[in-house]
Design a protein around this motif. Structure first.
Motif, PDB file in Angstrom:
ATOM      1  N   GLY A  26      33.598  33.155  43.194  1.00  0.00           N
ATOM      2  CA  GLY A  26      33.700  31.917  42.611  1.00  0.00           C
ATOM      3  C   GLY A  26      32.276  31.135  41.860  1.00  0.00           C
TER       4      GLY A  26
ATOM      5  N   TYR B 241      38.321  36.949  34.727  1.00  0.00           N
ATOM      6  CA  TYR B 241      38.732  36.345  35.850  1.00  0.00           C
ATOM      7  C   TYR B 241      40.070  35.418  35.617  1.00  0.00           C
ATOM      8  N   ARG B 242      40.149  35.113  34.520  1.00  0.00           N
ATOM      9  CA  ARG B 242      41.167  34.087  33.930  1.00  0.00           C
ATOM     10  C   ARG B 242      41.059  32.906  34.790  1.00  0.00           C
ATOM     11  N   ARG B 243      39.546  32.376  35.137  1.00  0.00           N
ATOM     12  CA  ARG B 243      39.423  31.171  35.741  1.00  0.00           C
ATOM     13  C   ARG B 243      37.965  30.661  35.285  1.00  0.00           C
TER      14      ARG B 243
ATOM     15  N   THR C 133      33.173  35.154  31.942  1.00  0.00           N
ATOM     16  CA  THR C 133      33.788  34.990  33.306  1.00  0.00           C
ATOM     17  C   THR C 133      35.328  34.591  33.334  1.00  0.00           C
TER      18      THR C 133
ATOM     19  N   PRO D  27      37.024  41.494  40.816  1.00  0.00           N
ATOM     20  CA  PRO D  27      37.868  40.180  41.073  1.00  0.00           C
ATOM     21  C   PRO D  27      37.956  39.825  42.581  1.00  0.00           C
TER      22      PRO D  27
ATOM     23  N   LEU E 282      29.288  41.159  36.397  1.00  0.00           N
ATOM     24  CA  LEU E 282      30.351  40.516  37.079  1.00  0.00           C
ATOM     25  C   LEU E 282      30.946  41.477  38.270  1.00  0.00           C
TER      26      LEU E 282
ATOM     27  N   TRP F 107      34.579  38.513  44.159  1.00  0.00           N
ATOM     28  CA  TRP F 107      33.937  37.246  43.328  1.00  0.00           C
ATOM     29  C   TRP F 107      34.037  36.122  44.333  1.00  0.00           C
TER      30      TRP F 107
END
Length: 461
Positions: free
Chosen positions: A45, A119-121, A115, A40, A37, A43
């Motif tokens: 998405g 990332y909280r999404r 994920t 943030p 990963l 990323w």
């Protein structure tokens, strides 16, 4: 959090989080996986999963490094075992289902969960890319788990797995005298002769009905080639640029494929002219040339018999029985992709026309079956097949085989722009050529190439 994951390729990557884990969805199952990963802020998405090769548990670390460098969460699995031979299933019946269909899905579930946790999404888009067994996994996902991935790239899928192994076995049996495992009838030099002869017999269509250019040193459309190996028959058995009658017979059997003696129908898919030099890689086990390739598939998976005798194999009896036993677990041949189409998924499939491992006829036939089964007219808005002249198995060959399908599938999923062509490079100094959605072909415009449907000129679908 690490700066370098496993392998030299990862050493040049930015800081990322590497998660390794094991998931056990059923008793007896042990599926290993890795999720990498990016930070943030790096990323995009996107989440991208990569497929495996053969029966190997190795993770595609180089591809993972490339995906991570593009800013994607990247994922891979060991498919539920360690090693690269079907003998991993000894005493582990669930390992067959893990390899066949379960490991990719269960790994993706964990990757999506991780994920969200970091990332909280959720990932905005999820992609799968693989070739050979990876292509098999790709089609299995579209068929069984249509909600897993938004875009799928399936290269040279070894999807009709039972028949594929039966085709390898046919090559071995056809190339040996009954009971003689040590002395092949055709050798590598004979295969090279067959490939030269099939090219000379069929290359006149290059630059015309086959597309491409007349000067191409490969067959641009070997599906048009009707090569007769009897043209190489010697007056008597001699060494040199001809074949004995026994060798001609062996070649004829390989070009035709195995038959069911009761119905006289072809039950394994033959390979195409132009791929002959590669046949030797899969007619015998490279570690033990005195036995067929993938012998342990039959010994362990099909029959559970360590003393299995391939000379007693019956394509009338044993092939249908094995398909009934293993097909539901490992064959990715269901053409009904309506659920994948309805949820908006996009499928980009490619196959080298000089592939000596998985016949490109498998991809062509599957594409036709999907068009018939989905009953929605053209598949062009969600499923496209690209045939690559002169390309071997997943990579290599004399043709223009260097291309990246990932930008094409991302544009298709994210902006609704279907791939009307893909630019491919060849060897150094060859320049570039277009790959076209089947059945279109790249034809010369005089100043370059354009995709044209059969019987038309320079008209993309």
């Amino acid at each position: 959090m690490v700066r370098a994951g496993p392998g030299r390729a990862a050493a040049r990557l930015p800081v990322y989080c590497r998660v390794t884990g094991i998931v056990r969805p059923v008793s007896g199952s042990q599926i290993g996986f890795e999720v990498w990963l990016p930070l943030p802020g790096n990323w995009t998405g996107r989440l991208q999963m990569f497929g495996n090769g053969g029966y190997s548990s190795d993770l595609p670390l180089g591809q993972m490094a490339q995906g991570l460098a593009r800013g994607s969460v990247v994922v891979a699995t060991d498919t539920g075992h360690k090693g690269d031979d079907p003998d991993f299933a000894i005493g582990r019946e669930q390992a067959i289902a893990d390899w066949g269909y379960r490991a990719v899905h269960e790994t993706l579930v964990e990757a999506k969960r991780l994920t969200v946790r970091l990332y909280r999404r959720r990932a905005a888009h999820a992609y799968f890319s693989g070739c050979s067994t990876g292509g098999h996994q790709a089609l299995m996902e579209a068929q069984r788990f249509p909600g897993d991935f938004d875009g799928i790239v399936a290269g040279a899928p070894g999807a009709d797995r039972v028949r594929l192994n039966a085709a390898f076995l046919w090559q071995f049996l056809s190339n040996h005298r009954p009971g003689d495992n040590l002395h092949p009838i055709l050798g590598p030099q004979d295969l090279a002769l067959l490939q030269r002869a099939s090219f000379l017999a069929c290359h006149d269509s290059n630059g015309g009905s086959a597309g491409g250019d007349r000067s191409d040193p490969w067959l641009d459309d070997p599906t048009q080639c009707r090569f007769d190996p009897t043209t190489l028959a010697c007056p008597k058995t001699i060494d040199g640029a001809c074949l004995s009658r026994e060798q001609v017979t062996a070649a004829q059997l390989m070009y035709t494929g195995a038959r069911d003696s009761r119905t006289d129908s072809i039950v394994t898919t033959p390979w195409l002219p132009g791929s002959e030099k590669g046949w030797a890689a899969y007619w015998a086990d490279p570690r033990n040339p005195a036995q067929p390739a993938r012998a342990n598939f039959w010994r362990i998976w099909a029959f559970g018999d360590p003393q299995w005798d391939w000379w007693r194999f019956s394509y009338d009896r044993d092939l249908p029985a094995t398909m009934r036993k293993l097909g539901p677990l490992i064959d990715a041949t269901d053409p009904d992709l309506r659920r994948y189409r309805r949820r908006g998924g996009k499928l980009l499939q490619y196959h080298g026309l000089a592939d000596p491992v998985v016949s490109p006829l498998d991809s062509i036939r599957y594409f036709g079956r999907v068009e018939a089964a989905t009953r929605a007219g053209s598949t062009a808005n969600w499923y496209r097949l690209f045939l690559v002249p002169g390309m071997g198995h997943c990579a290599g060959g004399e043709g223009f085989w260097r291309f990246d399908a990932q930008p094409a599938i991302e544009a298709w999923v994210e902006t609704g722009s279907p791939p009307n062509s893909i630019e491919a490079a060849g060897s150094a100094g060859q320049g570039a050529r277009l790959l076209c959605p089947y059945p279109a072909k790249a034809s010369s415009t005089g100043t370059g190439y354009a995709c044209a449907m059969p019987g038309r000129r320079h008209q993309a679908p």
